[in-house]
Design an enzyme around this catalytic site. Sequence first.
Site, PDB file in Angstrom:
ATOM      1  N   LYS A  42      -3.551 -12.885  -3.434  1.00 57.17           N
ATOM      2  CA  LYS A  42      -3.204 -13.830  -4.500  1.00 57.17           C
ATOM      3  C   LYS A  42      -2.189 -13.221  -5.472  1.00 57.17           C
ATOM      4  CE  LYS A  42      -7.263 -16.747  -4.377  1.00 57.17           C
ATOM      5  NZ  LYS A  42      -8.347 -15.953  -3.781  1.00 57.17           N
ATOM      6  N   SER A 129       3.640  -0.892   1.194  1.00 63.78           N
ATOM      7  CA  SER A 129       4.330  -1.813   0.288  1.00 63.78           C
ATOM      8  C   SER A 129       3.894  -1.561  -1.148  1.00 63.78           C
ATOM      9  CB  SER A 129       4.025  -3.269   0.659  1.00 63.78           C
ATOM     10  OG  SER A 129       4.459  -3.553   1.954  1.00 63.78           O
TER      11      SER A 129
END
Length: 161
Positions: A42, A129
């Site tokens: 999210k 990442s």
Amino acid sequence: MKKVAVYPGSFDPITYGHLDIIKRGLTIFDEIIVAVARNSQKNALFSTEERVDLILEVMKGEERVTVDTFSGLLIDYVASRRAHVIIRGLRAISDFEYEFQIAQMNSTIGREIETLFMMTSLQYGYLSSSIVKEVCSLNGDIDRFVPPEVKLALKRKYGLT
Ligand SMILES: Nc1ncnc2c1ncn2[C@@H]1O[C@H](COP(=O)(O)OP(=O)(O)OP(=O)(O)O)[C@@H](O)[C@H]1O
Ligand SMILES: [Mg+2]
């Protein structure tokens, strides 16, 4: 028959670690579908569309790689693409526990689908990442971790250009 594999992830954003797995995967498979998970995180920095666009930019010219998105159960998606193999990368031991659990679950509910783990290359063993985002947000040098297009997109996100 063409050997097709699905390489799923959040790719928020794509790094040289991911690209290394794709490149090596192409020595084993005829085609790799890079599948960006929708709404898995999210608090993602890039939208799903932005993540897809970055992968397309970085992968341009590589005809054996396609980019797609998926939501819901990964094994359902893999079956819908008529693929039988999921590729995952393994870095530290910390990846193992989680990946093992998911792979076991997937092989229980999707019997004909196999998960193939590829060990990270030595120089990317620490690369994720998340760490790239952290370093970039603190204005650190990320040239060795992501392609120039991705670096630019990151800098823009953090208002550093
Ligand atoms: N440096 C790397 N070497 C090998 N595999 C990698 C590397 N980075 C990511 N992967 C693998 O790529 C797949 C997709 O990973 P994901 O999109 O979660 O990237 P990530 O770098 O782990 O990002 P995050 O920090 O958000 O978790 C996973 O199988 C992951 O293990
Ligand atoms: Mg991860």
